[in-house]
Motif scaffolding. Structure first.
Motif, PDB file in Angstrom:
ATOM      1  N   PHE A  10       0.803  -1.225   0.000  1.00  0.00           N
ATOM      2  CA  PHE A  10       0.000   0.000   0.000  1.00  0.00           C
ATOM      3  C   PHE A  10       0.842   1.283   0.000  1.00  0.00           C
ATOM      4  N   TYR A  11       2.158   1.133   0.019  1.00  0.00           N
ATOM      5  CA  TYR A  11       3.037   2.298   0.036  1.00  0.00           C
ATOM      6  C   TYR A  11       3.049   2.953  -1.341  1.00  0.00           C
ATOM      7  N   PRO A  12       2.937   4.261  -1.448  1.00  0.00           N
ATOM      8  CA  PRO A  12       2.827   5.271  -0.379  1.00  0.00           C
ATOM      9  C   PRO A  12       1.393   5.758  -0.142  1.00  0.00           C
ATOM     10  N   ASP A  13       0.415   4.987  -0.580  1.00  0.00           N
ATOM     11  CA  ASP A  13      -0.975   5.465  -0.589  1.00  0.00           C
ATOM     12  C   ASP A  13      -1.657   5.425   0.776  1.00  0.00           C
ATOM     13  N   LEU A  14      -1.282   4.461   1.607  1.00  0.00           N
ATOM     14  CA  LEU A  14      -1.889   4.343   2.929  1.00  0.00           C
ATOM     15  C   LEU A  14      -0.832   4.500   4.008  1.00  0.00           C
ATOM     16  N   HIS A  15      -1.195   5.183   5.095  1.00  0.00           N
ATOM     17  CA  HIS A  15      -0.319   5.196   6.250  1.00  0.00           C
ATOM     18  C   HIS A  15      -0.265   3.788   6.851  1.00  0.00           C
ATOM     19  N   THR A  16       0.851   3.486   7.469  1.00  0.00           N
ATOM     20  CA  THR A  16       1.078   2.138   7.982  1.00  0.00           C
ATOM     21  C   THR A  16      -0.047   1.685   8.910  1.00  0.00           C
ATOM     22  N   GLU A  17      -0.488   2.563   9.803  1.00  0.00           N
ATOM     23  CA  GLU A  17      -1.529   2.170  10.759  1.00  0.00           C
ATOM     24  C   GLU A  17      -2.859   1.863  10.073  1.00  0.00           C
ATOM     25  N   ASN A  18      -3.125   2.477   8.921  1.00  0.00           N
ATOM     26  CA  ASN A  18      -4.380   2.232   8.206  1.00  0.00           C
ATOM     27  C   ASN A  18      -4.328   0.973   7.351  1.00  0.00           C
ATOM     28  N   SER A  19      -3.121   0.478   7.105  1.00  0.00           N
ATOM     29  CA  SER A  19      -2.989  -0.711   6.262  1.00  0.00           C
ATOM     30  C   SER A  19      -3.517  -1.963   6.962  1.00  0.00           C
ATOM     31  N   ILE A  20      -3.475  -1.986   8.286  1.00  0.00           N
ATOM     32  CA  ILE A  20      -3.929  -3.171   9.013  1.00  0.00           C
ATOM     33  C   ILE A  20      -5.415  -3.403   8.780  1.00  0.00           C
ATOM     34  N   GLU A  21      -6.206  -2.357   8.935  1.00  0.00           N
ATOM     35  CA  GLU A  21      -7.647  -2.483   8.707  1.00  0.00           C
ATOM     36  C   GLU A  21      -7.931  -2.866   7.256  1.00  0.00           C
ATOM     37  N   LYS A  22      -7.196  -2.291   6.324  1.00  0.00           N
ATOM     38  CA  LYS A  22      -7.409  -2.612   4.912  1.00  0.00           C
ATOM     39  C   LYS A  22      -7.083  -4.070   4.615  1.00  0.00           C
ATOM     40  N   MET A  23      -5.987  -4.577   5.176  1.00  0.00           N
ATOM     41  CA  MET A  23      -5.639  -5.985   4.960  1.00  0.00           C
ATOM     42  C   MET A  23      -6.724  -6.904   5.509  1.00  0.00           C
ATOM     43  N   LYS A  24      -7.252  -6.551   6.667  1.00  0.00           N
ATOM     44  CA  LYS A  24      -8.322  -7.353   7.256  1.00  0.00           C
ATOM     45  C   LYS A  24      -9.571  -7.304   6.380  1.00  0.00           C
ATOM     46  N   GLU A  25      -9.923  -6.145   5.877  1.00  0.00           N
ATOM     47  CA  GLU A  25     -11.091  -5.994   4.996  1.00  0.00           C
ATOM     48  C   GLU A  25     -10.969  -6.878   3.759  1.00  0.00           C
ATOM     49  N   LEU A  26      -9.745  -7.056   3.285  1.00  0.00           N
ATOM     50  CA  LEU A  26      -9.506  -7.832   2.065  1.00  0.00           C
ATOM     51  C   LEU A  26      -9.413  -9.326   2.326  1.00  0.00           C
ATOM     52  N   GLY A  27      -9.610  -9.733   3.586  1.00  0.00           N
ATOM     53  CA  GLY A  27      -9.645 -11.158   3.908  1.00  0.00           C
ATOM     54  C   GLY A  27      -8.340 -11.738   4.409  1.00  0.00           C
ATOM     55  N   PHE A  28      -7.396 -10.873   4.742  1.00  0.00           N
ATOM     56  CA  PHE A  28      -6.116 -11.343   5.285  1.00  0.00           C
ATOM     57  C   PHE A  28      -6.137 -11.244   6.805  1.00  0.00           C
ATOM     58  N   ASN A  29      -5.784 -12.333   7.459  1.00  0.00           N
ATOM     59  CA  ASN A  29      -5.779 -12.357   8.922  1.00  0.00           C
ATOM     60  C   ASN A  29      -4.397 -12.146   9.510  1.00  0.00           C
ATOM     61  N   HIS A  30      -3.396 -12.117   8.672  1.00  0.00           N
ATOM     62  CA  HIS A  30      -2.041 -11.845   9.157  1.00  0.00           C
ATOM     63  C   HIS A  30      -1.205 -11.277   8.026  1.00  0.00           C
ATOM     64  N   GLY A  31      -0.054 -10.718   8.390  1.00  0.00           N
ATOM     65  CA  GLY A  31       0.809 -10.142   7.364  1.00  0.00           C
ATOM     66  C   GLY A  31       2.101  -9.611   7.925  1.00  0.00           C
ATOM     67  N   GLU A  32       2.835  -8.952   7.055  1.00  0.00           N
ATOM     68  CA  GLU A  32       4.090  -8.306   7.434  1.00  0.00           C
ATOM     69  C   GLU A  32       3.868  -6.804   7.489  1.00  0.00           C
ATOM     70  N   ILE A  33       4.339  -6.185   8.552  1.00  0.00           N
ATOM     71  CA  ILE A  33       4.225  -4.735   8.708  1.00  0.00           C
ATOM     72  C   ILE A  33       5.536  -4.078   8.291  1.00  0.00           C
ATOM     73  N   PHE A  34       5.428  -3.175   7.318  1.00  0.00           N
ATOM     74  CA  PHE A  34       6.584  -2.425   6.852  1.00  0.00           C
ATOM     75  C   PHE A  34       6.564  -1.062   7.529  1.00  0.00           C
ATOM     76  N   LEU A  35       7.555  -0.811   8.360  1.00  0.00           N
ATOM     77  CA  LEU A  35       7.698   0.484   9.027  1.00  0.00           C
ATOM     78  C   LEU A  35       8.433   1.403   8.071  1.00  0.00           C
ATOM     79  N   ASN A  36       7.747   2.441   7.577  1.00  0.00           N
ATOM     80  CA  ASN A  36       8.208   3.192   6.419  1.00  0.00           C
ATOM     81  C   ASN A  36       9.172   4.326   6.705  1.00  0.00           C
ATOM     82  N   THR A  37       9.347   4.671   7.977  1.00  0.00           N
ATOM     83  CA  THR A  37      10.248   5.764   8.305  1.00  0.00           C
ATOM     84  C   THR A  37      10.655   5.663   9.767  1.00  0.00           C
ATOM     85  N   VAL A  38      11.677   6.387  10.141  1.00  0.00           N
ATOM     86  CA  VAL A  38      12.260   6.259  11.475  1.00  0.00           C
ATOM     87  C   VAL A  38      11.255   6.550  12.579  1.00  0.00           C
TER      88      VAL A  38
END
Length: 264
Positions: A10-38
């Motif tokens: 979802f980079y750079p369209d979604l902030h990292t914290e908003n990607s979790i809800e989007k992944m869940k909406e799409l039917g994913f129950n787990h994933g990898e979190i990419f921390l995009n900046t320090v």
């Protein structure tokens, strides 16, 4: 095999914290979190991610950092630069643990001639990094990356043979294609220390496509992974320009699950 998704999609369209809800909406129950900046390594931000994770009943399998900003400098001969990079590394290890992830996807050194490496220095650094990760309760998972030392089969063999602590791996299919190294050669070296899998596709034109859009032989890959006892998750990781709508990610998940579940 359970199929997850990387928030990097979802980079750079979604902030990292908003990607979790989007992944869940799409039917994913787990994933990898990419921390995009320090700033996303900081504990206050990780608490926001943790709240999102818990409210969405989403499991974090692995964490990936903005690696180019500090990981290569963990191997710098200038002590202060190395020490500053180590602070970021420790923050990411802590974030990985707080989010309940089992491993930290690590790029590490930029590519250079293997024969020119200060090998004792490199092993000492890897031993330190692995120990810090283990103390945090996570596995440091070296990813094969085409522009990094980890694309080099000799280098990966060297790590596996010489490191004091177990060397764990993230296998990335597109990165193998970009390095022009057969996937099976990486699997042979990584063996049963593969703890994370990045799934994507490729064809003669593009080195990164959604699974099912290219010509990778997933059944062969699944059989090779089965032969080394892989029992972890599969994480779809592509770029935001590899799909035109989010529903394509769900279709890719179903495609991969059908193939891998028959074998693994």
């Amino acid at each position: 095999m359970d199929i997850g998704l990387s928030s990097a999609c979802f980079y750079p369209d979604l902030h990292t914290e908003n990607s979790i809800e989007k992944m869940k909406e799409l039917g994913f129950n787990h994933g990898e979190i990419f921390l995009n900046t320090v700033s996303e390594y900081e504990e206050e931000f990780i608490k926001i991610l943790l709240e999102k994770k818990e409210s969405c009943e989403f499991n974090v399998n692995s964490v990936h950092a903005f690696s180019s900003s500090f990981e290569p400098y963990l191997f710098d001969k200038y002590y202060r630069r190395r020490a500053d990079a180590l602070k970021h590394f420790k923050s990411v290890c802590k974030a990985t643990k707080l989010l309940g992830a089992s491993c930290y996807t690590f790029h590490g050194m930029r590519y250079t001639n293997f024969n020119e490496l200060d090998k004792k220095f490199i092993i000492d650094i890897y031993n330190e990094l692995s120990y810090i990760a283990m103390e945090s309760g996570v596995k440091l998972a070296q990813e094969n990356v085409s522009w990094a030392m980890s694309s080099d089969l000799k280098f990966l063999t060297f790590l596996a043979e010489k490191c004091k602590y177990p060397t764990y791996f993230t296998l990335d299919l597109k990165q193998a294609c970009r390095a022009n190294v057969p996937i099976e050669k990486y699997i042979d070296i990584m063996g049963n220390n593969i703890v994370n899998l990045h799934i994507n596709d490729r064809d003669e034109i593009s080195s990164c496509l959604l699974p099912g859009k290219g010509n990778l032989n997933y059944k062969n890959i699944a059989n090779m992974l089965k032969s080394v006892g892989y029992s972890g998750k599969g994480i779809i990781e592509v770029y935001s320009d590899n799909f035109s709508n989010y529903e394509e990610l769900t279709k890719a998940k179903n495609f991969v699950f059908e193939i891998f579940s028959d074998i693994l």
